[in-house]
Design a protein around this motif. Structure first.
Motif, PDB file in Angstrom:
ATOM      1  N   PHE A 162      52.074  85.583  28.510  1.00 42.46           N
ATOM      2  CA  PHE A 162      51.688  84.575  29.657  1.00 42.46           C
ATOM      3  C   PHE A 162      52.236  82.994  29.019  1.00 42.46           C
ATOM      4  CE2 PHE A 162      48.482  87.685  31.333  1.00 42.46           C
ATOM      5  CZ  PHE A 162      49.429  88.235  32.136  1.00 42.46           C
TER       6      PHE A 162
ATOM      7  N   TYR B  21      54.601  84.720  37.315  1.00 43.32           N
ATOM      8  CA  TYR B  21      53.821  83.781  36.746  1.00 43.32           C
ATOM      9  C   TYR B  21      54.673  82.998  35.890  1.00 43.32           C
ATOM     10  CZ  TYR B  21      49.583  86.436  37.429  1.00 43.32           C
ATOM     11  OH  TYR B  21      48.463  86.951  37.972  1.00 43.32           O
TER      12      TYR B  21
ATOM     13  N   THR C 224      54.464  78.609  36.208  1.00 41.42           N
ATOM     14  CA  THR C 224      53.880  78.012  35.173  1.00 41.42           C
ATOM     15  C   THR C 224      55.159  76.963  34.559  1.00 41.42           C
ATOM     16  OG1 THR C 224      52.748  79.991  34.566  1.00 41.42           O
ATOM     17  CG2 THR C 224      53.348  78.657  32.677  1.00 41.42           C
TER      18      THR C 224
ATOM     19  N   ARG D 249      47.479  81.525  34.075  1.00 38.37           N
ATOM     20  CA  ARG D 249      48.357  82.356  34.881  1.00 38.37           C
ATOM     21  C   ARG D 249      48.270  81.534  36.234  1.00 38.37           C
ATOM     22  NH1 ARG D 249      45.316  86.057  32.188  1.00 38.37           N
ATOM     23  NH2 ARG D 249      43.622  86.215  33.750  1.00 38.37           N
TER      24      ARG D 249
ATOM     25  N   CYS E  43      50.226  81.280  39.858  1.00 37.30           N
ATOM     26  CA  CYS E  43      51.165  82.159  41.005  1.00 37.30           C
ATOM     27  C   CYS E  43      51.721  80.932  41.899  1.00 37.30           C
ATOM     28  CB  CYS E  43      50.154  83.245  41.651  1.00 37.30           C
ATOM     29  SG  CYS E  43      48.878  82.387  42.586  1.00 37.30           S
TER      30      CYS E  43
ATOM     31  N   SER F   1      45.134  85.091  39.053  1.00 37.55           N
ATOM     32  CA  SER F   1      45.601  83.728  38.713  1.00 37.55           C
ATOM     33  C   SER F   1      44.509  82.654  38.588  1.00 37.55           C
ATOM     34  CB  SER F   1      46.684  83.471  39.905  1.00 37.55           C
ATOM     35  OG  SER F   1      47.758  84.134  39.939  1.00 37.55           O
TER      36      SER F   1
END
Length: 394
Positions: free
Chosen positions: A51, A90, A94, A115, A117, A148
């Motif tokens: 992530f 993700y 991001t 996270r 979305c 998320s």
């Protein structure tokens, strides 16, 4: 908040992803049954740094290039297509969060392993309000929404003194309602539910015009010169997505070969499927399809990364080819999976046999509006024929 971190190499990140394959395979059936990624898988992805791969370095992120995204997603996809899909989804919002003003990023990236979305579909309406906008509407196919922290939303802003125009905004998930409507034939484990905004006020600082984003105009001073942010949204999204499809094809080959030694071909003289010339042709043909898919994925990621490093301008043909390469990966990966699935026999339809799930997952990928091979081929051919694209999403 400014953090520093040691950035893992591509090889280290790919190795971490490969190490997760047994866990993801073990959780795949649970994810499908429960229509979302298993919490243990989410925690494992976070521990592996997945992530952080598109988080700015100053917040402890890795700012990984798209070639690394392709290879990591391909390993994750070998384990479970749905989990890999969510990870790759993700990465895109991001990255989009990194286009917003720096003080907005300070808020988003204050959450470790944040996270985000999102969607590019303008299926909601926005109206001007004092200090921002008020949004009402619903967004479908929000992969990974259950896990998320933020969502990138797109809405059509209707103002009295201007033409309607799409806007993009960052919204905390706590401001949205989740509708548990993800009952599908493929990619069941992605948890791609719908989200709803009802009279939601969004401050102006967290709102940007989508047209500006699509044309490469960001609002971040700190990220403006960083290589991963010197590329248009659609090529970035395309390169971020294709690794999962390759991983599903590799996973299908793994599943087929694992069952191969103990299988016969019923109603034939072959006591072992492995001995049949037909099997040799099928395995070779499907593997070559995977190789071809990898070529398109690597050509796409190399283009995005090279342009980002040099800051060179994108031509219209290059932008169209980026989407065509994405479509080619999806088509070739599906053809490979279909070959392995067709060669797996009647026993492969049992739910505990992975190949049937992989076949449904790759079919769902190929139906995605932005990834559909036919749509992307048409767009590329249109541009090659000297016509203007008939879409903003290029």
């Amino acid at each position: 908040m400014v953090l520093t971190t040691d950035v893992p190499t591509r090889e280290q990140l790919v190795r971490r992803a490969a190490d997760l394959v047994p866990l993801l395979r073990g959780n795949a059936a649970w994810a499908e049954e429960n229509r979302r990624v298993h919490e243990d898988s989410i925690e494992a992805l976070a521990d592996a740094g997945v992530f952080r791969m598109r988080v700015p370095h100053r917040y402890g992120g890795y700012e990984s290039d798209t070639r690394t995204l392709v290879e990591v997603a391909a390993e994750l996809g070998r384990g479970d297509g749905s989990t890999s899909w969510v990870a790759s989804v993700y990465w895109i919002p991001t990255w989009m969060a990194g286009l917003f003003p720096d003080h907005v990023q300070d808020e988003v990236f204050a959450t470790p392993d944040v996270r985000v979305c999102g969607t590019l579909s303008p299926s909601a309406m926005a109206a001007p309000a004092d200090g921002g906008v008020v949004v009402n509407g619903k967004w479908a196919f929000i992969s990974g929404a259950w896990h998320s922290h933020w969502q990138v939303i797109v809405a059509v802003l209707v103002a009295p003194d201007s033409e309607p125009a799409p806007i993009m905004a960052l919204v905390p998930m706590s401001d949205l309602q989740i509708v548990d409507d993800w009952h599908t034939a493929g990619l069941k484990g992605t948890g791609s539910v719908s989200t709803v905004a009802q009279d939601l006020f969004i401050p102006a600082e967290r709102v940007m015009h989508l047209g500006a984003i699509l044309s490469g105009q960001a609002a971040s001073a700190s990220n403006a010169g960083r290589p991963i942010y010197r590329a248009p949204l659609l090529p970035v999204a395309s390169a971020s997505s294709v690794g999962s499809a390759i991983g599903m094809a590799r996973g299908a080959r793994d599943a087929f070969l694992e069952r191969l030694p103990d299988r016969k071909i019923t109603y034939t003289g072959y006591a072992s499927q492995r001995e049949a010339p037909l099997t040799h042709l099928q395995v070779a043909a499907a593997t070559m399809k995977i190789d071809q898919a990898e070529f398109h994925a690597h050509r796409l990621s190399s283009l995005v990364d090279t342009k980002g490093e040099t800051g060179a301008e994108w031509t219209l043909e290059e932008r169209a080819r980026a989407r065509a390469d994405m479509g080619a990966v999806c088509r070739l990966a599906k053809e490979a999976v279909d070959t392995f699935a067709a060669a797996s026999g009647g026993s492969s339809i049992y739910s505990h046999v992975p190949i049937q799930r992989i076949a449904r997952d790759i079919q769902a990928v190929n139906l995605h509006a932005l990834m559909h091979p036919n749509t992307n081929d048409e767009l590329y051919g249109r541009v090659l024929c000297g016509l203007e694209p008939n879409t903003l999403y290029i």
